[in-house]
Enzyme design. Sequence first.
Site, PDB file in Angstrom:
ATOM      1  N   HIS A   1      36.326   6.112   8.558  1.00 38.44           N
ATOM      2  CA  HIS A   1      35.484   7.308   8.680  1.00 38.44           C
ATOM      3  C   HIS A   1      35.385   7.963   7.303  1.00 38.44           C
ATOM      4  CE1 HIS A   1      35.397   7.212  13.113  1.00 38.44           C
ATOM      5  NE2 HIS A   1      36.625   6.762  13.007  1.00 38.44           N
TER       6      HIS A   1
ATOM      7  N   HIS B   1      40.585  -0.369  17.922  1.00 33.79           N
ATOM      8  CA  HIS B   1      41.931   0.220  18.045  1.00 33.79           C
ATOM      9  C   HIS B   1      42.629  -0.011  19.395  1.00 33.79           C
ATOM     10  CE1 HIS B   1      39.299   3.289  19.679  1.00 33.79           C
ATOM     11  NE2 HIS B   1      39.050   3.867  18.513  1.00 33.79           N
TER      12      HIS B   1
ATOM     13  N   HIS C   1      34.636   1.609  21.556  1.00 36.89           N
ATOM     14  CA  HIS C   1      35.748   2.562  21.660  1.00 36.89           C
ATOM     15  C   HIS C   1      36.085   2.650  23.144  1.00 36.89           C
ATOM     16  CE1 HIS C   1      37.740   6.571  20.695  1.00 36.89           C
ATOM     17  NE2 HIS C   1      37.611   6.626  22.011  1.00 36.89           N
TER      18      HIS C   1
ATOM     19  N   ASP D   1      41.192   2.782  10.962  1.00 39.13           N
ATOM     20  CA  ASP D   1      40.685   3.971  11.646  1.00 39.13           C
ATOM     21  C   ASP D   1      41.002   5.222  10.826  1.00 39.13           C
ATOM     22  OD1 ASP D   1      39.426   5.606  13.459  1.00 39.13           O
ATOM     23  OD2 ASP D   1      40.960   5.447  15.019  1.00 39.13           O
TER      24      ASP D   1
ATOM     25  N   ASN E   1      43.432   9.341  18.581  1.00 42.86           N
ATOM     26  CA  ASN E   1      42.675   8.702  19.649  1.00 42.86           C
ATOM     27  C   ASN E   1      42.434   7.233  19.285  1.00 42.86           C
ATOM     28  OD1 ASN E   1      40.779   7.810  21.497  1.00 42.86           O
ATOM     29  ND2 ASN E   1      39.421   9.556  21.281  1.00 42.86           N
TER      30      ASN E   1
ATOM     31  N   ASP F   1      31.899   4.795  18.032  1.00 45.56           N
ATOM     32  CA  ASP F   1      33.317   5.128  17.908  1.00 45.56           C
ATOM     33  C   ASP F   1      33.561   6.632  17.868  1.00 45.56           C
ATOM     34  OD1 ASP F   1      36.131   4.303  17.456  1.00 45.56           O
ATOM     35  OD2 ASP F   1      35.818   5.474  15.634  1.00 45.56           O
TER      36      ASP F   1
END
Length: 429
Positions: free
Chosen positions: A54, A226, A173, A304, A277, A146
Amino acid sequence: MIIKNVRILGGDPVDLRLHDGLIAEIGPGLTGAGETVDGGGAVALPGLVDLHTHLREPGREDAETVQTGTQSAARGGYTAVHAMANTSPVADTAGVVEQVWRLGREHGHCDVQPVGAVTVGLEGRQLAELGAMADSAARVRVFSDDGKCVSDAVLMRRALEYVKAFDGVVAQHAQEPRLTEGAQMNEGVVSGRLGLTGWPAVAEEAIIARDCLLAAHVGSRLHVCHVSTAGSVEIIRWAKSKGWNVTAEVTPHHLLLTDDLVEDSPVGAYNPIYKVNPPLRTRADVEALRAALADGTIDVVATDHAPHPVEDKETEWSAAAMGMVGLETALSVVQEAMVDTGLLDWAGVADRMSAAPARIGRLPGHGQPLEVGAPANLTLYDPSGRTPVDPAAFASKSRNTPYEGMTLPGRVVATFLRGRATVLEGKLT
Protein backbone atom coordinates in the site's frame (compact mmCIF):
# COMPACT_ATOMS: atom_id res chain seq x y z
CA MET A 1 30.37 -2.20 -11.93
CA ILE A 2 32.02 -5.23 -10.34
CA ILE A 3 30.57 -6.69 -7.15
CA LYS A 4 33.20 -8.70 -5.31
CA ASN A 5 32.75 -11.64 -2.96
CA VAL A 6 29.05 -12.51 -2.91
CA ARG A 7 27.36 -15.89 -2.47
CA ILE A 8 24.56 -16.48 -4.99
CA LEU A 9 21.71 -18.10 -3.02
CA GLY A 10 24.23 -18.76 -0.23
CA GLY A 11 26.64 -20.74 -2.44
CA ASP A 12 30.39 -20.33 -2.97
CA PRO A 13 31.85 -16.80 -3.20
CA VAL A 14 31.97 -15.27 -6.70
CA ASP A 15 32.22 -11.85 -8.32
CA LEU A 16 29.58 -10.27 -10.56
CA ARG A 17 30.17 -7.84 -13.41
CA LEU A 18 27.16 -5.63 -14.21
CA HIS A 19 26.97 -3.83 -17.57
CA ASP A 20 24.13 -2.07 -19.41
CA GLY A 21 21.60 -3.20 -16.81
CA LEU A 22 22.49 -6.89 -17.15
CA ILE A 23 24.69 -9.41 -15.39
CA ALA A 24 27.57 -9.58 -17.85
CA GLU A 25 29.91 -12.04 -16.12
CA ILE A 26 30.05 -14.29 -13.07
CA GLY A 27 33.23 -15.82 -11.70
CA PRO A 28 36.10 -15.54 -9.24
CA GLY A 29 38.68 -12.77 -9.34
CA LEU A 30 36.96 -10.48 -11.84
CA THR A 31 38.81 -7.22 -12.59
CA GLY A 32 38.36 -4.29 -14.93
CA ALA A 33 37.32 -0.68 -15.26
CA GLY A 34 34.40 0.81 -13.39
CA GLU A 35 33.23 1.00 -9.81
CA THR A 36 33.96 -1.92 -7.49
CA VAL A 37 31.69 -2.87 -4.59
CA ASP A 38 32.82 -5.25 -1.87
CA GLY A 39 29.96 -7.67 -1.15
CA GLY A 40 31.65 -8.87 2.02
CA GLY A 41 30.41 -12.44 1.56
CA ALA A 42 26.75 -11.38 1.48
CA VAL A 43 24.04 -13.67 0.12
CA ALA A 44 23.02 -12.53 -3.39
CA LEU A 45 19.32 -12.92 -4.17
CA PRO A 46 17.25 -11.87 -7.18
CA GLY A 47 15.70 -8.49 -6.44
CA LEU A 48 12.68 -9.02 -4.20
CA VAL A 49 9.17 -8.51 -5.61
CA ASP A 50 6.25 -7.59 -3.35
CA LEU A 51 2.84 -8.64 -4.59
CA HIS A 52 0.99 -6.60 -1.95
CA THR A 53 2.03 -3.05 -1.01
CA HIS A 54 0.00 0.00 0.00
CA LEU A 55 1.71 3.18 -1.22
CA ARG A 56 -1.28 5.39 -0.27
CA GLU A 57 -0.72 7.90 -3.10
CA PRO A 58 -2.96 9.45 -4.34
CA GLY A 59 -5.04 10.59 -1.39
CA ARG A 60 -3.21 9.63 1.82
CA GLU A 61 0.18 11.22 1.34
CA ASP A 62 0.23 11.85 5.11
CA ALA A 63 0.81 8.09 5.54
CA GLU A 64 3.05 7.29 2.55
CA THR A 65 3.91 8.47 -0.94
CA VAL A 66 5.20 6.59 -3.96
CA GLN A 67 8.58 8.17 -3.28
CA THR A 68 8.85 7.21 0.41
CA GLY A 69 7.23 3.82 -0.18
CA THR A 70 9.67 2.88 -2.94
CA GLN A 71 12.58 4.14 -0.82
CA SER A 72 11.34 1.85 1.94
CA ALA A 73 11.06 -0.99 -0.56
CA ALA A 74 14.61 -0.49 -1.80
CA ARG A 75 15.89 -0.47 1.79
CA GLY A 76 14.16 -3.82 2.24
CA GLY A 77 15.80 -5.33 -0.86
CA TYR A 78 12.83 -4.91 -3.23
CA THR A 79 13.23 -4.01 -6.88
CA ALA A 80 9.49 -4.10 -7.66
CA VAL A 81 6.25 -3.68 -5.75
CA HIS A 82 2.59 -4.08 -6.67
CA ALA A 83 0.68 -1.03 -5.42
CA MET A 84 -2.80 -1.83 -4.12
CA ALA A 85 -5.85 -0.02 -5.44
CA ASN A 86 -7.40 1.36 -2.22
CA THR A 87 -6.17 4.91 -2.79
CA SER A 88 -8.26 8.07 -3.04
CA PRO A 89 -9.40 8.18 -5.76
CA VAL A 90 -9.53 4.41 -6.06
CA ALA A 91 -7.34 2.91 -8.79
CA ASP A 92 -10.35 1.72 -10.78
CA THR A 93 -9.67 3.52 -14.07
CA ALA A 94 -6.85 3.63 -16.59
CA GLY A 95 -6.11 7.22 -15.60
CA VAL A 96 -5.43 6.48 -11.93
CA VAL A 97 -3.30 3.36 -12.52
CA GLU A 98 -1.25 5.27 -15.09
CA GLN A 99 -0.73 8.08 -12.56
CA VAL A 100 0.66 5.62 -10.00
CA TRP A 101 2.78 3.88 -12.63
CA ARG A 102 4.29 7.18 -13.81
CA LEU A 103 5.04 8.26 -10.23
CA GLY A 104 6.94 5.02 -9.82
CA ARG A 105 8.96 5.64 -12.97
CA GLU A 106 9.67 9.20 -11.87
CA HIS A 107 11.04 8.29 -8.44
CA GLY A 108 12.90 5.21 -9.63
CA HIS A 109 13.79 3.54 -6.31
CA CYS A 110 12.03 0.39 -7.52
CA ASP A 111 9.52 -0.52 -10.20
CA VAL A 112 5.88 0.15 -9.28
CA GLN A 113 3.24 -2.08 -10.84
CA PRO A 114 -0.27 -0.82 -10.04
CA VAL A 115 -3.01 -3.23 -8.98
CA GLY A 116 -6.40 -2.35 -10.42
CA ALA A 117 -9.63 -2.44 -8.43
CA VAL A 118 -12.07 -5.24 -9.22
CA THR A 119 -15.15 -3.08 -8.58
CA VAL A 120 -15.90 0.61 -9.01
CA GLY A 121 -14.87 2.47 -5.87
CA LEU A 122 -14.23 -0.87 -4.12
CA GLU A 123 -17.97 -0.88 -3.46
CA GLY A 124 -18.64 -4.41 -4.67
CA ARG A 125 -21.54 -3.44 -6.94
CA GLN A 126 -20.17 -3.04 -10.47
CA LEU A 127 -17.03 -4.23 -12.24
CA ALA A 128 -14.37 -1.58 -12.75
CA GLU A 129 -12.71 -0.87 -16.11
CA LEU A 130 -10.63 -4.05 -16.05
CA GLY A 131 -9.95 -4.14 -19.79
CA ALA A 132 -9.01 -0.46 -19.98
CA MET A 133 -6.58 -0.84 -17.09
CA ALA A 134 -5.07 -3.93 -18.71
CA ASP A 135 -4.60 -2.03 -22.00
CA SER A 136 -3.23 1.12 -20.32
CA ALA A 137 0.43 2.12 -20.15
CA ALA A 138 0.53 0.45 -16.72
CA ARG A 139 -0.39 -2.95 -18.25
CA VAL A 140 -2.29 -4.03 -15.14
CA ARG A 141 -2.55 -7.79 -14.66
CA VAL A 142 -3.47 -8.07 -10.97
CA PHE A 143 -6.89 -6.89 -9.80
CA SER A 144 -8.00 -6.65 -6.18
CA ASP A 145 -10.43 -4.84 -3.91
CA ASP A 146 -7.96 -5.48 -1.08
CA GLY A 147 -9.17 -4.03 2.19
CA LYS A 148 -12.60 -5.25 1.15
CA CYS A 149 -13.83 -8.62 -0.05
CA VAL A 150 -15.57 -9.16 -3.37
CA SER A 151 -18.35 -10.86 -1.43
CA ASP A 152 -20.92 -11.10 -4.24
CA ALA A 153 -20.40 -14.51 -5.84
CA VAL A 154 -21.88 -13.46 -9.19
CA LEU A 155 -19.61 -10.41 -9.39
CA MET A 156 -16.58 -12.50 -8.43
CA ARG A 157 -17.42 -15.01 -11.14
CA ARG A 158 -17.70 -12.25 -13.73
CA ALA A 159 -14.36 -10.78 -12.69
CA LEU A 160 -12.66 -14.17 -12.95
CA GLU A 161 -14.16 -14.67 -16.41
CA TYR A 162 -13.22 -11.18 -17.59
CA VAL A 163 -9.52 -11.30 -16.65
CA LYS A 164 -8.98 -14.49 -18.67
CA ALA A 165 -8.96 -12.38 -21.84
CA PHE A 166 -5.59 -10.80 -20.92
CA ASP A 167 -4.12 -13.46 -18.59
CA GLY A 168 -4.99 -11.44 -15.50
CA VAL A 169 -5.52 -12.65 -11.96
CA VAL A 170 -8.05 -11.66 -9.29
CA ALA A 171 -6.44 -11.30 -5.86
CA GLN A 172 -9.12 -11.81 -3.23
CA HIS A 173 -9.21 -10.30 0.25
CA ALA A 174 -10.99 -13.26 1.84
CA GLN A 175 -13.31 -11.86 4.51
CA GLU A 176 -16.99 -12.73 4.64
CA PRO A 177 -18.45 -9.34 5.68
CA ARG A 178 -21.44 -10.55 7.67
CA LEU A 179 -19.29 -12.86 9.79
CA THR A 180 -16.85 -10.07 10.63
CA GLU A 181 -19.17 -7.15 11.45
CA GLY A 182 -17.53 -5.25 14.28
CA ALA A 183 -14.72 -7.82 14.53
CA GLN A 184 -11.62 -6.59 16.35
CA MET A 185 -9.22 -9.53 16.67
CA ASN A 186 -8.97 -13.29 16.18
CA GLU A 187 -11.92 -15.14 17.67
CA GLY A 188 -10.63 -17.36 20.43
CA VAL A 189 -9.56 -17.57 24.04
CA VAL A 190 -7.75 -14.22 24.02
CA SER A 191 -10.63 -12.27 22.46
CA GLY A 192 -12.95 -13.77 25.08
CA ARG A 193 -10.71 -12.69 27.94
CA LEU A 194 -10.27 -9.18 26.52
CA GLY A 195 -13.93 -8.68 25.64
CA LEU A 196 -13.16 -7.87 21.99
CA THR A 197 -15.49 -8.98 19.21
CA GLY A 198 -13.97 -12.07 17.60
CA TRP A 199 -12.95 -12.48 13.95
CA PRO A 200 -13.65 -16.14 13.17
CA ALA A 201 -11.34 -18.19 10.98
CA VAL A 202 -14.35 -19.44 9.03
CA ALA A 203 -14.95 -15.91 7.68
CA GLU A 204 -11.72 -16.27 5.70
CA GLU A 205 -12.03 -19.95 4.91
CA ALA A 206 -15.57 -19.76 3.52
CA ILE A 207 -14.61 -17.16 0.91
CA ILE A 208 -11.47 -19.05 -0.10
CA ALA A 209 -13.44 -22.27 -0.59
CA ARG A 210 -16.10 -20.50 -2.66
CA ASP A 211 -13.57 -18.70 -4.83
CA CYS A 212 -11.46 -21.80 -5.47
CA LEU A 213 -14.61 -23.48 -6.78
CA LEU A 214 -15.48 -20.44 -8.91
CA ALA A 215 -11.97 -20.24 -10.37
CA ALA A 216 -12.12 -23.92 -11.29
CA HIS A 217 -15.59 -23.52 -12.78
CA VAL A 218 -14.58 -20.73 -15.16
CA GLY A 219 -10.95 -21.84 -15.67
CA SER A 220 -9.39 -18.63 -14.41
CA ARG A 221 -6.53 -17.57 -12.12
CA LEU A 222 -7.25 -16.85 -8.44
CA HIS A 223 -4.76 -15.44 -5.95
CA VAL A 224 -5.58 -15.44 -2.24
CA CYS A 225 -4.22 -12.49 -0.29
CA HIS A 226 -2.73 -12.71 3.23
CA VAL A 227 -3.73 -16.25 4.22
CA SER A 228 -3.88 -16.43 8.01
CA THR A 229 -5.46 -19.70 9.21
CA ALA A 230 -4.62 -23.39 9.23
CA GLY A 231 -8.04 -24.10 7.73
CA SER A 232 -7.32 -21.81 4.79
CA VAL A 233 -4.09 -23.70 4.16
CA GLU A 234 -5.98 -26.99 3.94
CA ILE A 235 -8.51 -25.57 1.47
CA ILE A 236 -5.75 -24.16 -0.76
CA ARG A 237 -3.84 -27.45 -0.57
CA TRP A 238 -6.99 -29.29 -1.66
CA ALA A 239 -7.58 -26.87 -4.55
CA LYS A 240 -4.01 -27.28 -5.77
CA SER A 241 -4.31 -31.07 -5.55
CA LYS A 242 -7.14 -30.73 -8.10
CA GLY A 243 -4.82 -28.89 -10.48
CA TRP A 244 -6.77 -25.64 -10.16
CA ASN A 245 -4.98 -22.37 -10.92
CA VAL A 246 -4.91 -21.03 -7.36
CA THR A 247 -2.00 -19.22 -5.71
CA ALA A 248 -1.66 -17.74 -2.24
CA GLU A 249 0.44 -15.42 -0.13
CA VAL A 250 1.31 -15.06 3.54
CA THR A 251 2.62 -11.95 5.29
CA PRO A 252 5.78 -11.86 7.40
CA HIS A 253 3.78 -10.88 10.49
CA HIS A 254 1.50 -13.90 10.17
CA LEU A 255 4.63 -16.09 10.06
CA LEU A 256 5.96 -14.73 13.35
CA LEU A 257 3.37 -13.03 15.58
CA THR A 258 0.33 -14.43 17.41
CA ASP A 259 -2.86 -13.04 18.94
CA ASP A 260 -1.36 -13.44 22.44
CA LEU A 261 0.41 -10.12 21.84
CA VAL A 262 -2.91 -8.26 21.99
CA GLU A 263 -3.14 -9.31 25.62
CA ASP A 264 0.51 -9.52 26.60
CA SER A 265 2.69 -7.06 24.70
CA PRO A 266 5.75 -5.21 26.06
CA VAL A 267 3.51 -2.19 26.80
CA GLY A 268 0.49 -4.11 28.04
CA ALA A 269 -2.85 -5.17 26.58
CA TYR A 270 -4.84 -3.53 23.78
CA ASN A 271 -1.81 -2.11 21.93
CA PRO A 272 -3.21 -1.11 18.50
CA ILE A 273 0.14 -1.77 16.84
CA TYR A 274 -1.03 -5.40 16.69
CA LYS A 275 -4.36 -4.56 15.08
CA VAL A 276 -4.29 -5.84 11.51
CA ASN A 277 -6.54 -7.31 8.82
CA PRO A 278 -6.66 -10.30 8.80
CA PRO A 279 -5.92 -10.46 12.52
CA LEU A 280 -2.98 -12.16 14.15
CA ARG A 281 -3.96 -15.77 14.79
CA THR A 282 -2.85 -18.59 17.10
CA ARG A 283 0.50 -20.40 17.40
CA ALA A 284 -1.07 -23.41 15.64
CA ASP A 285 -2.02 -21.19 12.70
CA VAL A 286 1.50 -19.76 12.54
CA GLU A 287 3.01 -23.25 12.43
CA ALA A 288 0.59 -24.31 9.67
CA LEU A 289 1.44 -21.21 7.61
CA ARG A 290 5.16 -21.85 7.95
CA ALA A 291 4.76 -25.46 6.86
CA ALA A 292 2.59 -24.41 3.91
CA LEU A 293 5.14 -21.84 2.75
CA ALA A 294 7.87 -24.45 3.03
CA ASP A 295 6.04 -27.10 1.01
CA GLY A 296 4.77 -24.69 -1.65
CA THR A 297 1.09 -24.72 -0.73
CA ILE A 298 1.55 -21.01 -0.11
CA ASP A 299 3.49 -19.56 -3.03
CA VAL A 300 4.55 -16.11 -1.89
CA VAL A 301 5.61 -13.95 1.02
CA ALA A 302 3.91 -10.57 0.52
CA THR A 303 4.33 -7.73 3.00
CA ASP A 304 0.87 -6.11 2.98
CA HIS A 305 2.86 -2.98 3.87
CA ALA A 306 0.12 -0.76 5.35
CA PRO A 307 1.44 2.60 6.57
CA HIS A 308 -0.66 4.79 8.86
CA PRO A 309 0.08 8.17 10.46
CA VAL A 310 0.59 8.26 14.22
CA GLU A 311 -2.89 9.62 14.99
CA ASP A 312 -4.53 6.66 13.22
CA LYS A 313 -2.70 4.05 15.30
CA GLU A 314 -1.98 5.63 18.68
CA THR A 315 -5.57 5.69 19.87
CA GLU A 316 -7.97 3.32 21.61
CA TRP A 317 -8.12 -0.16 20.11
CA SER A 318 -11.62 0.06 18.61
CA ALA A 319 -10.84 3.31 16.75
CA ALA A 320 -7.36 2.41 15.55
CA ALA A 321 -6.61 1.68 11.90
CA MET A 322 -5.67 -1.85 10.87
CA GLY A 323 -2.28 -2.54 9.37
CA MET A 324 1.49 -2.65 9.79
CA VAL A 325 4.47 -1.45 7.79
CA GLY A 326 6.62 -4.31 6.59
CA LEU A 327 8.87 -3.59 3.61
CA GLU A 328 12.04 -2.87 5.58
CA THR A 329 11.76 -5.83 7.96
CA ALA A 330 10.33 -8.55 5.69
CA LEU A 331 13.57 -10.33 4.80
CA SER A 332 14.74 -10.37 8.42
CA VAL A 333 11.39 -11.78 9.60
CA VAL A 334 11.51 -14.47 6.92
CA GLN A 335 15.04 -15.38 7.99
CA GLU A 336 13.86 -15.64 11.61
CA ALA A 337 10.71 -17.65 10.85
CA MET A 338 11.81 -19.79 7.91
CA VAL A 339 15.58 -19.87 7.29
CA ASP A 340 16.94 -20.05 10.83
CA THR A 341 14.33 -22.73 11.61
CA GLY A 342 15.51 -24.85 8.67
CA LEU A 343 12.21 -24.63 6.80
CA LEU A 344 13.61 -22.75 3.77
CA ASP A 345 17.06 -22.29 2.27
CA TRP A 346 18.06 -19.16 0.38
CA ALA A 347 16.94 -20.69 -2.91
CA GLY A 348 13.51 -21.12 -1.34
CA VAL A 349 13.52 -17.52 -0.17
CA ALA A 350 14.40 -16.37 -3.70
CA ASP A 351 11.47 -18.35 -5.06
CA ARG A 352 8.88 -17.18 -2.51
CA MET A 353 9.98 -13.52 -2.43
CA SER A 354 11.09 -12.92 -6.03
CA ALA A 355 10.42 -15.57 -8.69
CA ALA A 356 6.89 -16.58 -7.64
CA PRO A 357 5.48 -13.08 -7.11
CA ALA A 358 6.96 -11.91 -10.41
CA ARG A 359 5.42 -14.91 -12.17
CA ILE A 360 1.98 -14.43 -10.58
CA GLY A 361 2.01 -10.69 -11.32
CA ARG A 362 3.25 -11.28 -14.90
CA LEU A 363 6.11 -8.86 -14.22
CA PRO A 364 8.81 -9.14 -16.91
CA GLY A 365 12.45 -8.54 -15.99
CA HIS A 366 12.03 -9.50 -12.35
CA GLY A 367 12.35 -12.72 -10.41
CA GLN A 368 14.89 -14.20 -12.80
CA PRO A 369 17.85 -16.34 -11.67
CA LEU A 370 21.15 -14.54 -11.17
CA GLU A 371 22.94 -15.74 -14.29
CA VAL A 372 24.81 -14.19 -17.21
CA GLY A 373 22.44 -12.23 -19.44
CA ALA A 374 19.77 -11.77 -16.78
CA PRO A 375 18.58 -8.30 -15.71
CA ALA A 376 20.82 -6.97 -12.93
CA ASN A 377 18.03 -6.78 -10.35
CA LEU A 378 19.56 -8.14 -7.18
CA THR A 379 19.72 -7.86 -3.43
CA LEU A 380 22.77 -8.39 -1.23
CA TYR A 381 21.83 -9.61 2.24
CA ASP A 382 24.05 -10.24 5.25
CA PRO A 383 22.33 -12.86 7.41
CA SER A 384 24.87 -12.62 10.24
CA GLY A 385 24.28 -10.64 13.41
CA ARG A 386 21.12 -9.30 14.98
CA THR A 387 19.91 -5.70 15.22
CA PRO A 388 17.15 -4.03 17.28
CA VAL A 389 14.37 -2.64 15.07
CA ASP A 390 14.29 1.16 15.19
CA PRO A 391 11.30 2.61 13.29
CA ALA A 392 12.85 6.10 13.48
CA ALA A 393 15.43 4.85 10.98
CA PHE A 394 12.82 3.71 8.44
CA ALA A 395 12.61 5.32 5.03
CA SER A 396 8.84 4.89 5.18
CA LYS A 397 6.81 7.91 6.18
CA SER A 398 5.00 5.82 8.81
CA ARG A 399 6.31 4.04 11.89
CA ASN A 400 3.58 1.50 12.71
CA THR A 401 5.79 -1.57 13.05
CA PRO A 402 5.03 -4.39 15.51
CA TYR A 403 8.76 -5.17 15.72
CA GLU A 404 9.93 -1.99 17.46
CA GLY A 405 12.56 -2.95 20.02
CA MET A 406 12.67 -6.57 18.83
CA THR A 407 16.03 -7.91 17.75
CA LEU A 408 15.86 -9.43 14.25
CA PRO A 409 18.57 -11.18 12.23
CA GLY A 410 20.36 -9.94 9.14
CA ARG A 411 20.31 -6.74 7.11
CA VAL A 412 20.05 -5.65 3.49
CA VAL A 413 23.50 -4.49 2.40
CA ALA A 414 22.69 -3.35 -1.15
CA THR A 415 19.93 -3.33 -3.74
CA PHE A 416 20.47 -2.99 -7.49
CA LEU A 417 17.76 -2.08 -10.02
CA ARG A 418 18.86 -2.87 -13.58
CA GLY A 419 22.49 -2.53 -12.51
CA ARG A 420 22.03 0.78 -10.69
CA ALA A 421 22.54 0.79 -6.94
CA THR A 422 19.47 2.07 -5.09
CA VAL A 423 20.96 1.04 -1.72
CA LEU A 424 24.63 0.68 -0.80
CA GLU A 425 25.97 -0.20 2.64
CA GLY A 426 22.39 -0.21 3.88
CA LYS A 427 21.79 3.40 2.84
CA LEU A 428 19.78 4.91 0.01
CA THR A 429 21.91 6.22 -2.85
